[in-house]
Design a protein around this motif. Structure first.
Motif, PDB file in Angstrom:
ATOM      1  N   PRO A  98      -0.005  -4.940  -9.443  1.00  0.00           N
ATOM      2  CA  PRO A  98      -1.426  -5.200  -9.314  1.00  0.00           C
ATOM      3  C   PRO A  98      -1.839  -5.765  -7.954  1.00  0.00           C
ATOM      4  O   PRO A  98      -3.002  -6.124  -7.785  1.00  0.00           O
ATOM      5  N   GLY A  99      -0.914  -5.848  -6.998  1.00  0.00           N
ATOM      6  CA  GLY A  99      -1.315  -6.284  -5.656  1.00  0.00           C
ATOM      7  C   GLY A  99      -2.410  -5.386  -5.100  1.00  0.00           C
ATOM      8  O   GLY A  99      -3.294  -5.818  -4.371  1.00  0.00           O
ATOM      9  N   GLN A 150       1.005   3.062  -1.076  1.00  0.00           N
ATOM     10  CA  GLN A 150      -0.229   3.074  -0.286  1.00  0.00           C
ATOM     11  C   GLN A 150      -0.020   4.013   0.916  1.00  0.00           C
ATOM     12  O   GLN A 150       1.063   4.041   1.489  1.00  0.00           O
ATOM     13  N   ASP A 187      -1.136   3.609   3.809  1.00  0.00           N
ATOM     14  CA  ASP A 187      -0.901   2.800   5.012  1.00  0.00           C
ATOM     15  C   ASP A 187       0.580   2.508   5.234  1.00  0.00           C
ATOM     16  O   ASP A 187       0.994   2.214   6.358  1.00  0.00           O
ATOM     17  N   ARG A 207       5.549  -4.030   7.448  1.00  0.00           N
ATOM     18  CA  ARG A 207       4.577  -5.075   7.119  1.00  0.00           C
ATOM     19  C   ARG A 207       4.469  -5.071   5.594  1.00  0.00           C
ATOM     20  O   ARG A 207       3.974  -4.109   5.000  1.00  0.00           O
ATOM     21  N   LYS A 208       4.964  -6.132   5.001  1.00  0.00           N
ATOM     22  CA  LYS A 208       5.105  -6.161   3.540  1.00  0.00           C
ATOM     23  C   LYS A 208       3.847  -5.760   2.767  1.00  0.00           C
ATOM     24  O   LYS A 208       3.944  -5.027   1.796  1.00  0.00           O
ATOM     25  N   PRO A 209       2.641  -6.245   3.138  1.00  0.00           N
ATOM     26  CA  PRO A 209       1.475  -5.910   2.324  1.00  0.00           C
ATOM     27  C   PRO A 209       1.216  -4.403   2.217  1.00  0.00           C
ATOM     28  O   PRO A 209       0.589  -3.961   1.258  1.00  0.00           O
ATOM     29  N   LYS A 210       1.677  -3.637   3.183  1.00  0.00           N
ATOM     30  CA  LYS A 210       1.457  -2.187   3.099  1.00  0.00           C
ATOM     31  C   LYS A 210       2.277  -1.580   1.959  1.00  0.00           C
ATOM     32  O   LYS A 210       2.009  -0.461   1.517  1.00  0.00           O
ATOM     33  N   TRP A 211       3.261  -2.307   1.508  1.00  0.00           N
ATOM     34  CA  TRP A 211       4.168  -1.771   0.487  1.00  0.00           C
ATOM     35  C   TRP A 211       3.909  -2.394  -0.884  1.00  0.00           C
ATOM     36  O   TRP A 211       4.678  -2.173  -1.820  1.00  0.00           O
ATOM     37  N   TYR A 212       2.828  -3.171  -1.000  1.00  0.00           N
ATOM     38  CA  TYR A 212       2.495  -3.748  -2.289  1.00  0.00           C
ATOM     39  C   TYR A 212       2.241  -2.660  -3.311  1.00  0.00           C
ATOM     40  O   TYR A 212       1.656  -1.620  -3.016  1.00  0.00           O
ATOM     41  N   LYS A 213       2.673  -2.978  -4.542  1.00  0.00           N
ATOM     42  CA  LYS A 213       2.397  -2.069  -5.658  1.00  0.00           C
ATOM     43  C   LYS A 213       1.266  -2.673  -6.497  1.00  0.00           C
ATOM     44  O   LYS A 213       0.755  -3.751  -6.177  1.00  0.00           O
TER      45      LYS A 213
END
Lengths: 255, 164
Positions: free
Chosen positions: B17-18, B28, B30, B9-15
């Motif tokens: 400033p996400g 993260q 998660d 799930r892409k948002p779990k891998w945001y760096k």
């Protein structure tokens, strides 16, 4: 998030939503009616967030029938955002005032009951894992509530989704569910919730809102998505939003 | 160089400033939820270096879902497994595409927490994360059903109802 919005939200979260007992919460709020009017005046004067004003009026309205009538009017309108901007501007008139009753001595069970049911569903799901495309206990339970209580559940859900203290993963899942369910009566308000969620402080929630709009595939959301793309600071998410925008624009051409 | 594919799930891998509070190349917590091992094994799919089977694997992943959805994936070069000394075994996948299940599924085995974390680090630093939107996934799935690669009988009714 604008300063006024963050101040207003912070106040509400700390001083009002923190009431653990929902009955106390309602009674507390209604005794602070003047505060709410002052707050809404402040928001309007700074032109910060009329949408927030709309949400507050929904949250603090006790009269289930009025809520339902309002929501039905809202849902029949093709451009909800302009409707409640007008609604907010006319807030001081008697129509708007009637949504905030001054008598808090009796509490209708219907509103707080639905809200409490939704809070329980969110609380029970804190340890649940989610996977794209797979139904979870959380989404099953929430879907049942939405189909049973329709507008009352959506209005109660808005309150929970707006609360910055609500778990972001659960908010994300709820938004995906709102996009997925087939319920024509609430279509407009669900679309609106997704569009508003494009402004959320959490990138994860903005992403879920984007995916929700992709799933619904309604070109009406193009302006909201374009606004969101202009505001988006995170390049990866902006790219994903652009892909969804392209999809919506293609859908527009095919109609 | 063949690639390995894992659904994420892409948002779990945001760096940053996400995710503003993340520092540097931090991950993260998660994100590790996308690498849930069972019996110290992790299921991944093999993708040909010319990506010729990518669409079919995406359709296979979608075929096991309850409802239409986007599919987010990460692709990593297979030699990462050698670099991290991760052992792997050809096993049969559990999608609705029998041919894909036999030809392109492996399990990463004998995983330690350290190796899993290093694998996550490789995903973060070197993985190519891609999103396939729901509409596109449905098209891919429908194509594999119409060609007979995926049997309708194996797909959940809730999914079939939504894509019909």
């Amino acid at each position: 998030m604008s300063n006024v919005r963050s101040q207003a939200t912070q106040y509400l979260v700390e001083d009002v939503f923190s009431k653990t007992d929902q009955d106390s919460f309602h009674k507390y709020f209604f005794t602070q009616h003047n505060y709410f009017l002052t707050l809404s005046k402040t928001i309007r004067e700074t032109d910060a967030d009329k949408d927030l004003l709309f949400f507050f009026s929904q949250v603090f309205s006790r009269k289930g029938q009025v809520l339902d009538t309002f929501a039905k009017r809202f849902n029949s309108i093709s451009d909800p955002s302009s409707f409640y901007r007008n609604y907010s501007l006319n807030y001081d008139n008697s129509t708007s005032e009637s949504l905030i009753p001054r008598d808090s001595s009796t509490l209708p069970q219907n509103i707080s009951d639905v809200y409490n049911k939704i809070i329980l569903i969110f609380s029970s799901a804190l340890d649940e894992s989610f996977e794209d495309g797979m139904q979870s206990h959380f989404s099953k339970d929430l879907e049942k509530i939405i189909f049973k209580y329709i507008f009352r559940s959506i209005n109660a859900l808005i309150t929970v989704l707006l609360d910055p203290a609500t778990n972001t993963e659960l908010v994300s899942e709820a938004l995906r569910l709102l996009a997925r369910i087939k319920q024509s009566e609430t279509y407009n308000i669900r679309l609106w919730i997704l569009e508003q969620s494009l402004r959320n402080y959490s990138a994860r929630i903005r992403d879920s809102a984007t995916l929700g709009l992709s799933s619904i595939d309604d070109p009406k959301s193009i302006p909201a998505l374009k606004d969101a793309i202009q505001r988006e600071i995170y390049p990866e998410l902006r790219e994903d939003m652009l892909t969804v925008l392209s999809q919506l624009e293609n859908s527009w051409k095919c109609r | 160089m063949p690639l390995i594919l894992r659904k994420i799930r892409k948002p779990k891998w945001y760096k940053n400033p996400g995710v503003p509070w993340l520092k540097g190349e931090d991950l993260q917590a998660d994100a590790l939820g996308d690498l849930n091992s069972k019996d110290n094994k992790l299921s991944v799919w093999l993708i040909e270096d010319n990506r010729s089977n990518l669409e079919r694997v995406i359709a296979a992943l979608a075929s096991t879902c309850d409802s239409p959805t986007n599919i987010d994936i990460v692709l990593l070069e297979q030699n990462v497994l050698d670099k991290l000394s991760i052992r792997w075994l050809t096993t049969i996948g559990d999608s609705c595409d029998d041919e894909i299940n036999k030809a392109f599924h492996i399990d990463l085995i004998q995983l330690t927490a350290t190796k899993l974390f290093e694998f996550a680090g490789q995903i973060q630093q070197n993985g190519t994360k891609t999103r396939f939107l729901e509409k596109h996934v449905v098209q891919m799935l429908t194509k594999q059903i119409s060609t007979g690669n995926i049997s309708r009988d194996k797909i959940k009714q809730t999914l079939l109802d939504d894509i019909s």
